[in-house]
Design a protein around this motif. Structure first.
Motif, PDB file in Angstrom:
ATOM      1  N   CYS A  80       0.816  -1.219   0.000  1.00 20.02           N
ATOM      2  CA  CYS A  80       0.000   0.000   0.000  1.00 20.02           C
ATOM      3  C   CYS A  80       0.849   1.268   0.000  1.00 20.02           C
ATOM      4  CB  CYS A  80      -0.943  -0.003   1.197  1.00 20.02           C
ATOM      5  SG  CYS A  80      -2.274  -1.230   1.071  1.00 20.02           S
ATOM      6  N   GLY A  81       2.164   1.104  -0.153  1.00 15.09           N
ATOM      7  CA  GLY A  81       3.033   2.265  -0.329  1.00 15.09           C
ATOM      8  C   GLY A  81       3.750   2.766   0.906  1.00 15.09           C
ATOM      9  N   TYR A  82       3.820   1.944   1.954  1.00 13.91           N
ATOM     10  CA  TYR A  82       4.480   2.351   3.199  1.00 13.91           C
ATOM     11  C   TYR A  82       5.807   1.620   3.376  1.00 13.91           C
ATOM     12  CZ  TYR A  82      -0.138   4.125   4.598  1.00 13.91           C
ATOM     13  OH  TYR A  82      -1.339   4.804   4.659  1.00 13.91           O
ATOM     14  N   ASP A  83       6.838   2.334   3.786  1.00 12.05           N
ATOM     15  CA  ASP A  83       7.994   1.665   4.361  1.00 12.05           C
ATOM     16  C   ASP A  83       7.550   1.086   5.701  1.00 12.05           C
ATOM     17  OD1 ASP A  83       9.578   2.389   2.256  1.00 12.05           O
ATOM     18  OD2 ASP A  83      10.922   3.693   3.393  1.00 12.05           O
ATOM     19  N   VAL A  84       8.200   0.020   6.139  1.00 20.38           N
ATOM     20  CA  VAL A  84       7.798  -0.653   7.374  1.00 20.38           C
ATOM     21  C   VAL A  84       9.012  -0.936   8.242  1.00 20.38           C
ATOM     22  CG1 VAL A  84       6.650  -2.664   8.382  1.00 20.38           C
ATOM     23  CG2 VAL A  84       5.845  -1.745   6.182  1.00 20.38           C
ATOM     24  N   ILE A  85       8.897  -0.640   9.529  1.00 21.11           N
ATOM     25  CA  ILE A  85       9.940  -0.922  10.509  1.00 21.11           C
ATOM     26  C   ILE A  85       9.283  -1.670  11.664  1.00 21.11           C
ATOM     27  CG2 ILE A  85      11.633   0.076  12.100  1.00 21.11           C
ATOM     28  CD1 ILE A  85      11.603   2.576  10.225  1.00 21.11           C
ATOM     29  N   ILE A  86       9.896  -2.779  12.107  1.00 19.09           N
ATOM     30  CA  ILE A  86       9.316  -3.593  13.187  1.00 19.09           C
ATOM     31  C   ILE A  86      10.384  -3.857  14.247  1.00 19.09           C
ATOM     32  CG2 ILE A  86       7.904  -5.604  13.735  1.00 19.09           C
ATOM     33  CD1 ILE A  86       7.684  -6.111  10.700  1.00 19.09           C
ATOM     34  N   ILE A  87      10.086  -3.543  15.477  1.00 14.02           N
ATOM     35  CA  ILE A  87      11.037  -3.720  16.582  1.00 14.02           C
ATOM     36  C   ILE A  87      10.812  -5.051  17.293  1.00 14.02           C
ATOM     37  CG2 ILE A  87       9.549  -2.541  18.254  1.00 14.02           C
ATOM     38  CD1 ILE A  87      12.116  -1.377  19.528  1.00 14.02           C
ATOM     39  N   ASP A  88      11.888  -5.645  17.762  1.00 19.30           N
ATOM     40  CA  ASP A  88      11.831  -6.750  18.721  1.00 19.30           C
ATOM     41  C   ASP A  88      12.143  -6.157  20.092  1.00 19.30           C
ATOM     42  OD1 ASP A  88      11.130  -8.788  17.042  1.00 19.30           O
ATOM     43  OD2 ASP A  88      12.981  -9.933  17.256  1.00 19.30           O
ATOM     44  N   HIS A  89      11.170  -6.141  20.987  1.00 23.82           N
ATOM     45  CA  HIS A  89      11.375  -5.537  22.298  1.00 23.82           C
ATOM     46  C   HIS A  89      12.451  -6.279  23.097  1.00 23.82           C
ATOM     47  CE1 HIS A  89       7.871  -3.107  21.578  1.00 23.82           C
ATOM     48  NE2 HIS A  89       7.097  -4.164  21.467  1.00 23.82           N
ATOM     49  N   ARG A  90      13.063  -5.586  24.020  1.00 25.31           N
ATOM     50  CA  ARG A  90      14.015  -6.209  24.942  1.00 25.31           C
ATOM     51  C   ARG A  90      13.355  -7.406  25.630  1.00 25.31           C
ATOM     52  NH1 ARG A  90      16.510  -2.996  28.720  1.00 25.31           N
ATOM     53  NH2 ARG A  90      16.844  -1.596  26.961  1.00 25.31           N
ATOM     54  N   GLY A  91      14.117  -8.468  25.803  1.00 28.01           N
ATOM     55  CA  GLY A  91      13.591  -9.635  26.499  1.00 28.01           C
ATOM     56  C   GLY A  91      12.788 -10.574  25.629  1.00 28.01           C
ATOM     57  N   GLN A  92      12.720 -10.316  24.329  1.00 29.31           N
ATOM     58  CA  GLN A  92      11.958 -11.203  23.453  1.00 29.31           C
ATOM     59  C   GLN A  92      12.461 -11.108  22.019  1.00 29.31           C
ATOM     60  OE1 GLN A  92       8.198  -9.208  24.563  1.00 29.31           O
ATOM     61  NE2 GLN A  92       7.836  -8.890  22.388  1.00 29.31           N
ATOM     62  N   GLY A  93      11.948 -12.008  21.181  1.00 28.94           N
ATOM     63  CA  GLY A  93      12.386 -12.032  19.792  1.00 28.94           C
ATOM     64  C   GLY A  93      13.877 -12.266  19.683  1.00 28.94           C
ATOM     65  N   ARG A  94      14.519 -11.518  18.808  1.00 29.53           N
ATOM     66  CA  ARG A  94      15.964 -11.653  18.623  1.00 29.53           C
ATOM     67  C   ARG A  94      16.756 -10.652  19.453  1.00 29.53           C
ATOM     68  NH1 ARG A  94      16.176 -15.491  15.031  1.00 29.53           N
ATOM     69  NH2 ARG A  94      14.842 -15.564  13.170  1.00 29.53           N
ATOM     70  N   SER A  95      16.073  -9.858  20.255  1.00 32.52           N
ATOM     71  CA  SER A  95      16.760  -8.907  21.133  1.00 32.52           C
ATOM     72  C   SER A  95      17.285  -9.614  22.384  1.00 32.52           C
ATOM     73  CB  SER A  95      15.818  -7.768  21.528  1.00 32.52           C
ATOM     74  OG  SER A  95      15.511  -6.967  20.395  1.00 32.52           O
ATOM     75  N   ASP A  96      18.193  -8.947  23.098  1.00 27.39           N
ATOM     76  CA  ASP A  96      18.801  -9.536  24.296  1.00 27.39           C
ATOM     77  C   ASP A  96      17.763  -9.800  25.378  1.00 27.39           C
ATOM     78  OD1 ASP A  96      21.292  -9.530  23.170  1.00 27.39           O
ATOM     79  OD2 ASP A  96      22.069  -7.827  24.335  1.00 27.39           O
ATOM     80  N   ARG A  97      17.985 -10.889  26.118  1.00 30.32           N
ATOM     81  CA  ARG A  97      17.149 -11.234  27.269  1.00 30.32           C
ATOM     82  C   ARG A  97      17.725 -10.616  28.532  1.00 30.32           C
ATOM     83  NH1 ARG A  97      14.607 -13.307  23.254  1.00 30.32           N
ATOM     84  NH2 ARG A  97      13.437 -15.233  23.457  1.00 30.32           N
ATOM     85  N   LEU A  98      16.902 -10.586  29.590  1.00 28.50           N
ATOM     86  CA  LEU A  98      17.319 -10.004  30.855  1.00 28.50           C
ATOM     87  C   LEU A  98      17.622 -11.045  31.915  1.00 28.50           C
ATOM     88  CD1 LEU A  98      15.140  -7.871  29.441  1.00 28.50           C
ATOM     89  CD2 LEU A  98      15.575  -6.633  31.553  1.00 28.50           C
ATOM     90  N   LEU A  99      17.107 -12.268  31.747  1.00 24.57           N
ATOM     91  CA  LEU A  99      17.286 -13.315  32.748  1.00 24.57           C
ATOM     92  C   LEU A  99      17.941 -14.535  32.109  1.00 24.57           C
ATOM     93  CD1 LEU A  99      13.790 -13.126  34.511  1.00 24.57           C
ATOM     94  CD2 LEU A  99      15.930 -12.040  35.243  1.00 24.57           C
ATOM     95  N   ASP A 100      18.572 -15.363  32.942  1.00 25.04           N
ATOM     96  CA  ASP A 100      19.206 -16.584  32.433  1.00 25.04           C
ATOM     97  C   ASP A 100      18.181 -17.523  31.804  1.00 25.04           C
ATOM     98  OD1 ASP A 100      21.693 -15.700  33.243  1.00 25.04           O
ATOM     99  OD2 ASP A 100      21.611 -16.739  35.175  1.00 25.04           O
TER     100      ASP A 100
END
Length: 331
Positions: A80-100
């Motif tokens: 539909c003509g939009y650039d798209v950016i998607i975040i992985d929040h801290r602690g989930q997805g491919r972002s760093d985790r906070l706990l072991d």
């Protein structure tokens, strides 16, 4: 737009062909990026750009989600003509985790999500001088985006919130939950452990899910986590729940600071977030003189929590409302 909607209304009939054809080709065009967030955690995100686009949508996912779950929505927005950016929040997805224990859904302070989002906004959206800037958030992402907009109401020309987590659907009265959460907060071993009734990630059969009526989209989402153990997240910690409850209260209290045009979509059969909180938020927005679009929640009748992963008819209704709303704020 009507031609796109026709496709949205008939996608599930040949979903496998779409997913392994046009959607896979689109996904291969992604750019995977990262930045350093609060407390030096690596935050990862994905972007889709085209030199001919002059508008952008920042997608803000919900709890446990990764951008790897969002190719279909990104594809539709991009077409539909939009650039798209998607975040992985801290602690989930491919972002760093906070706990072991990587399965525990945890955050030190809910505001850290908001600060990460601001960093991404300044890094990816501001420098590109888009003519039109929009945001679309789901569930926990809706809470994060709302708090960001309370601080920076001019960041986007408009924003849509799908089943935003302004209140959590709890199995007990709020006063009792708050008392238990305050009790757990003083006991570190309990505070950072799984909230009652939750645990490590498990693959639940479609018949037991409370997220969507779409078998095809549920199976596809489940496959992402089944095939990639690194992105799995299970239940939240006691502390995360406490932070989430407080965030919802803060959003209602700060609603008057949000002047960004907002569309709030509500799932009629939601059992994850408390729909009553949406009306409280919309009432607060109206009292401040900048009501949500339509004056209150736009209800997707019969939809479960994941509106944008629902069956074609409900998903198309939501997506059409979102893009019509964005178009009205592009004039």
């Amino acid at each position: 737009m009507n031609s796109h909607k026709t496709l949205w209304l008939n996608r599930e009939k040949a979903f496998a062909a779409f997913a392994t054809g046009p959607l896979l080709d689109f996904w291969r065009q992604r750019e995977e990026c990262e930045f350093v967030g609060v407390e030096n955690l690596t935050i990862r995100y994905v972007r889709f750009r085209d030199a001919s686009h002059d508008k952008v949508v920042l997608l803000v996912p919900g709890r446990i989600e990764s951008y790897v779950k969002y190719p279909e929505l990104a594809y539709d927005l991009f077409q539909c003509g939009y650039d798209v950016i998607i975040i992985d929040h801290r602690g989930q997805g491919r972002s760093d985790r906070l706990l072991d224990d990587r399965h525990r859904g945890h955050v030190a302070r809910f505001e850290h999500y908001v600060e990460d989002l601001e960093t991404l906004y300044l890094k990816e959206i501001v420098p590109h001088h888009y003519r039109h800037r929009f945001a679309l958030a789901h569930s926990m992402g809706g809470a994060i985006l709302a708090l960001f907009l309370a601080q920076q109401p001019r960041a986007f020309h408009a924003a849509a919130l799908a089943a935003p987590m302004f209140g959590i659907y709890l199995p007990m009265p709020g006063w009792m939950a708050n008392r238990l959460l305050d009790w757990a907060e003083k006991r570190p071993l309990i505070r950072d452990g799984y909230a009652p009734g939750t645990g490590k990630w498990r693959a639940h059969p479609f018949g037991l899910n409370r997220l969507t009526h779409s078998r095809e989209r549920y199976k596809r989402s489940l496959r992402f986590y089944a095939d990639d153990p690194a992105i799995r997240v299970g239940g939240p910690t006691w502390h995360w729940v406490r932070e989430g409850v407080q965030a919802g209260n803060n959003i209602i209290n700060q609603a008057a600071s949000i002047s960004t045009p907002l569309l709030l979509l509500q799932a009629g059969e939601d059992k994850i977030v408390d729909n009553r909180s949406h009306q409280l938020f919309c009432d607060a927005m109206s009292a401040a003189g900048h009501p949500c679009d339509g004056g209150g929640p736009y209800v997707i009748a019969g939809a479960r929590h994941e509106i944008l992963f629902e069956k074609d008819e409900m998903r198309a209704d939501a997506l059409d409302a979102i893009l019509d709303f964005f178009q009205r704020h592009s004039l």
